[in-house]
Design an enzyme around this catalytic site. Structure first.
Site, PDB file in Angstrom:
ATOM      1  N   SER A 261      44.899  51.972 -25.601  1.00 31.23           N
ATOM      2  CA  SER A 261      44.703  50.778 -24.779  1.00 31.23           C
ATOM      3  C   SER A 261      43.712  50.918 -23.636  1.00 31.23           C
ATOM      4  O   SER A 261      43.363  49.914 -23.003  1.00 31.23           O
ATOM      5  CB  SER A 261      46.055  50.324 -24.213  1.00 31.23           C
ATOM      6  OG  SER A 261      46.650  51.365 -23.456  1.00 31.23           O
ATOM      7  N   SER A 262      43.250  52.134 -23.336  1.00 33.28           N
ATOM      8  CA  SER A 262      42.309  52.282 -22.231  1.00 33.28           C
ATOM      9  C   SER A 262      41.518  53.577 -22.375  1.00 33.28           C
ATOM     10  O   SER A 262      41.835  54.434 -23.198  1.00 33.28           O
ATOM     11  CB  SER A 262      43.043  52.271 -20.877  1.00 33.28           C
ATOM     12  OG  SER A 262      43.931  53.370 -20.783  1.00 33.28           O
TER      13      SER A 262
ATOM     14  N   PHE B 117      51.816  51.951 -24.718  1.00 29.75           N
ATOM     15  CA  PHE B 117      52.960  51.410 -23.987  1.00 29.75           C
ATOM     16  C   PHE B 117      52.408  50.661 -22.782  1.00 29.75           C
ATOM     17  O   PHE B 117      51.986  51.268 -21.800  1.00 29.75           O
ATOM     18  CB  PHE B 117      53.895  52.530 -23.549  1.00 29.75           C
ATOM     19  CG  PHE B 117      55.195  52.030 -22.967  1.00 29.75           C
ATOM     20  CD1 PHE B 117      56.178  51.537 -23.799  1.00 29.75           C
ATOM     21  CD2 PHE B 117      55.431  52.059 -21.601  1.00 29.75           C
ATOM     22  CE1 PHE B 117      57.385  51.071 -23.272  1.00 29.75           C
ATOM     23  CE2 PHE B 117      56.618  51.595 -21.065  1.00 29.75           C
ATOM     24  CZ  PHE B 117      57.595  51.098 -21.903  1.00 29.75           C
TER      25      PHE B 117
ATOM     26  N   ALA C 196      55.257  55.690 -27.810  1.00 31.06           N
ATOM     27  CA  ALA C 196      54.711  56.539 -28.875  1.00 31.06           C
ATOM     28  C   ALA C 196      55.536  57.791 -29.100  1.00 31.06           C
ATOM     29  O   ALA C 196      55.460  58.405 -30.172  1.00 31.06           O
ATOM     30  CB  ALA C 196      53.272  56.930 -28.548  1.00 31.06           C
TER      31      ALA C 196
ATOM     32  N   LEU D 143      46.966  60.126 -26.137  1.00 30.18           N
ATOM     33  CA  LEU D 143      48.040  59.662 -25.263  1.00 30.18           C
ATOM     34  C   LEU D 143      47.932  60.316 -23.892  1.00 30.18           C
ATOM     35  O   LEU D 143      47.796  61.530 -23.784  1.00 30.18           O
ATOM     36  CB  LEU D 143      49.395  59.990 -25.893  1.00 30.18           C
ATOM     37  CG  LEU D 143      50.586  59.158 -25.423  1.00 30.18           C
ATOM     38  CD1 LEU D 143      50.391  57.698 -25.748  1.00 30.18           C
ATOM     39  CD2 LEU D 143      51.859  59.675 -26.083  1.00 30.18           C
TER      40      LEU D 143
ATOM     41  N   TYR E 213      40.358  68.845 -22.217  1.00 34.41           N
ATOM     42  CA  TYR E 213      39.367  69.032 -21.167  1.00 34.41           C
ATOM     43  C   TYR E 213      39.551  70.436 -20.619  1.00 34.41           C
ATOM     44  O   TYR E 213      40.678  70.854 -20.326  1.00 34.41           O
ATOM     45  CB  TYR E 213      39.536  68.001 -20.045  1.00 34.41           C
ATOM     46  CG  TYR E 213      38.526  68.171 -18.931  1.00 34.41           C
ATOM     47  CD1 TYR E 213      37.207  67.782 -19.102  1.00 34.41           C
ATOM     48  CD2 TYR E 213      38.896  68.742 -17.716  1.00 34.41           C
ATOM     49  CE1 TYR E 213      36.264  67.959 -18.091  1.00 34.41           C
ATOM     50  CE2 TYR E 213      37.961  68.927 -16.700  1.00 34.41           C
ATOM     51  CZ  TYR E 213      36.654  68.526 -16.892  1.00 34.41           C
ATOM     52  OH  TYR E 213      35.726  68.705 -15.886  1.00 34.41           O
TER      53      TYR E 213
ATOM     54  N   TYR F  31      42.889  72.948 -12.644  1.00 35.17           N
ATOM     55  CA  TYR F  31      42.913  72.304 -13.969  1.00 35.17           C
ATOM     56  C   TYR F  31      43.099  73.344 -15.076  1.00 35.17           C
ATOM     57  O   TYR F  31      44.197  73.507 -15.600  1.00 35.17           O
ATOM     58  CB  TYR F  31      41.640  71.476 -14.216  1.00 35.17           C
ATOM     59  CG  TYR F  31      41.863  70.387 -15.233  1.00 35.17           C
ATOM     60  CD1 TYR F  31      41.931  69.050 -14.860  1.00 35.17           C
ATOM     61  CD2 TYR F  31      42.043  70.685 -16.588  1.00 35.17           C
ATOM     62  CE1 TYR F  31      42.162  68.048 -15.796  1.00 35.17           C
ATOM     63  CE2 TYR F  31      42.272  69.701 -17.522  1.00 35.17           C
ATOM     64  CZ  TYR F  31      42.332  68.388 -17.123  1.00 35.17           C
ATOM     65  OH  TYR F  31      42.575  67.410 -18.049  1.00 35.17           O
TER      66      TYR F  31
ATOM     67  N   LYS G  41      47.041  71.744 -22.337  1.00 34.61           N
ATOM     68  CA  LYS G  41      45.912  71.714 -23.271  1.00 34.61           C
ATOM     69  C   LYS G  41      45.936  72.932 -24.198  1.00 34.61           C
ATOM     70  O   LYS G  41      45.604  72.829 -25.383  1.00 34.61           O
ATOM     71  CB  LYS G  41      44.595  71.660 -22.497  1.00 34.61           C
ATOM     72  CG  LYS G  41      44.433  70.434 -21.606  1.00 34.61           C
ATOM     73  CD  LYS G  41      44.593  69.135 -22.362  1.00 34.61           C
ATOM     74  CE  LYS G  41      44.360  67.930 -21.470  1.00 34.61           C
ATOM     75  NZ  LYS G  41      44.617  66.638 -22.179  1.00 34.61           N
TER      76      LYS G  41
ATOM     77  N   THR H 174      38.828  57.873 -15.640  1.00 39.10           N
ATOM     78  CA  THR H 174      40.049  57.287 -16.173  1.00 39.10           C
ATOM     79  C   THR H 174      40.977  57.010 -14.994  1.00 39.10           C
ATOM     80  O   THR H 174      40.687  57.388 -13.859  1.00 39.10           O
ATOM     81  CB  THR H 174      40.748  58.234 -17.156  1.00 39.10           C
ATOM     82  OG1 THR H 174      41.251  59.364 -16.425  1.00 39.10           O
ATOM     83  CG2 THR H 174      39.786  58.722 -18.235  1.00 39.10           C
TER      84      THR H 174
END
Length: 397
Positions: free
Chosen positions: A49-50, A73, A112, A140, A226, A236, A245, A276
């Site tokens: 959705s995005s 969702f 989901a 997701l 990522y 990260y 990840k 995002t």
């Protein structure tokens, strides 16, 4: 009806549905301008959705002519004060545009992570799509997972591991540049983050689809990752997100084994830094983006999600310009990790302070425009429409 954008810290509040419609249109137009390409024809996108997921769906539909099933969702409108989420409208306006061109665009607005959603999607593929899936995209992005077996609510965290990290950040709402201190995660927080954001649910989806015999010969599946650079590694790559990840890579190997008999393949796609909704709340990441975006924009290599995803599928995964590393991961992030780009980014970040962070010296303006676009604000080509809450309530996903 007037649509207003607000911030709470670095969290975006409010949505402009008409702006979302225009943003979807803009992304579709970008793909069409690049021309058509050969790609998958029946695609399931989990997290559609995005950002990455939406851009993937748009590229594959309007570039490769794919029928798509999207799982996300989202929340629809309830009143003028509660208009729902941007993803709700993205789903609707994508569906309208795709169906206008004769493409299948099925939306499942459900959890989901649940077994029920997986079964609903499988039933749809068997009974209505009546064709097998040749690409499954796992995109997701959720901070919360409800365990499908126990019902336990599990929360992820964005933290470092075994070290306290100190660095610059920005409070977008207050327009303040400040020093943030990030404390290390506990063992439970690390495990919970892997549970929510790792590869377990991806594997469960692929096991369910394979068992139901709805995957085509040679079916592929991708999961977006990522890695980042040394500039963001402490919070990260070496943090809780990095652990999640890494778990996806473990699960990719299991999925490869699962798909052996149909000559399928699981691929980790190491994507570049793009804007995002998560980009603004990851500690220190907005300042990294301000430096990186300025450098890459000046180099002509900065990408929005639609530009990045279209390149991934058009040129790399289904094209003739793939770039894989020694672990078999697709690496479209090479532009970001170019040593000269990273060196220039580091030098610029060292110059950023409270007086200049939102000036033309940095990529703040680029970052904020892209961030506003996610909620339908500051969208190129936007024109106001006379629309009522009743009109919005009548939209069907």
């Amino acid at each position: 009806m007037k649509f207003e954008h607000k911030m709470r810290g670095n969290v975006s509040l409010g949505v402009n549905p008409i702006g979302c419609k225009q943003e979807v249109k803009n992304q579709i137009n970008y793909v069409k301008e690049q021309g058509s390409y050969e790609g998958p024809k029946k695609v399931l996108i989990i997290g559609a959705s995005s950002s990455y997921g939406l851009a993937t769906r748009i590229s594959l539909a309007f570039g490769a002519g794919a029928d798509t099933i999207g799982v996300s969702f989202e929340k629809g409108p309830k009143s003028e004060k509660n208009l729902g989420t941007a993803g709700w409208y993205n789903n609707i306006y994508f569906k309208q545009a795709a169906e206008a061109e004769g493409l299948v665009a099925k939306n499942f607005v459900q959890d989901a992570f649940s077994h029920e959603t997986k079964q609903d999607v499988i039933n749809y593929i068997k009974n209505e799509l009546k064709d097998k899936i040749d690409l499954v995209v796992y995109s997701l992005a959720s901070g919360i997972r409800i365990d499908p077996d126990t019902g336990e609510r599990i929360n992820s965290v964005i933290k470092s591991i075994d070290q306290t990290v100190v660095g610059p950040n920005v409070n977008i709402q207050k327009q303040e540049f400040y020093e943030q201190v990030l404390e290390p995660a506990t063992e439970k927080e690390i495990a919970d983050t892997v549970n929510v954001m790792g590869g377990e649910d991806w594997l469960l989806w692929m096991e369910a689809l394979k068992e139901a015999d709805v995957l085509a010969e040679g079916a592929q599946t991708v999961n977006y990752s990522y890695l980042g650079s040394d500039l963001n590694k402490p919070y990260y790559g070496d943090g809780t997100l990095g652990q999640a990840k890494a778990d996806c890579e473990v699960k990719a190997a299991k999925i490869d084994d699962l798909l052996t008999d149909i000559n399928g393949r699981a691929t980790i796609v190491v994507a570049t830094a793009v804007t995002t909704k998560a980009s603004s709340v990851i500690p220190f990441f907005p300042v990294y983006c301000m430096g990186l975006y300025r450098v890459m924009e000046d180099n002509g290599t900065h990408e929005t999600p639609i530009m990045h995803q279209d390149r991934i599928y058009r040129d790399m995964l289904y094209g003739d310009k793939p770039e894989y590393d020694e672990k078999g991961r697709l690496r479209p992030d090479n532009w970001e990790l170019d040593p000269e780009v990273q060196s220039a980014t580091e030098a610029l970040i060292k110059k950023i302070n409270g007086d200049n962070f939102n000036s033309d010296l940095t990529g703040y303006g680029i970052f904020m425009k892209e961030y506003m676009n996610l909620s339908g604000f500051d969208v190129d080509g936007y024109e106001e429409e006379d629309i009522t809450i009743e009109d919005l309530l009548a939209l069907e996903y």
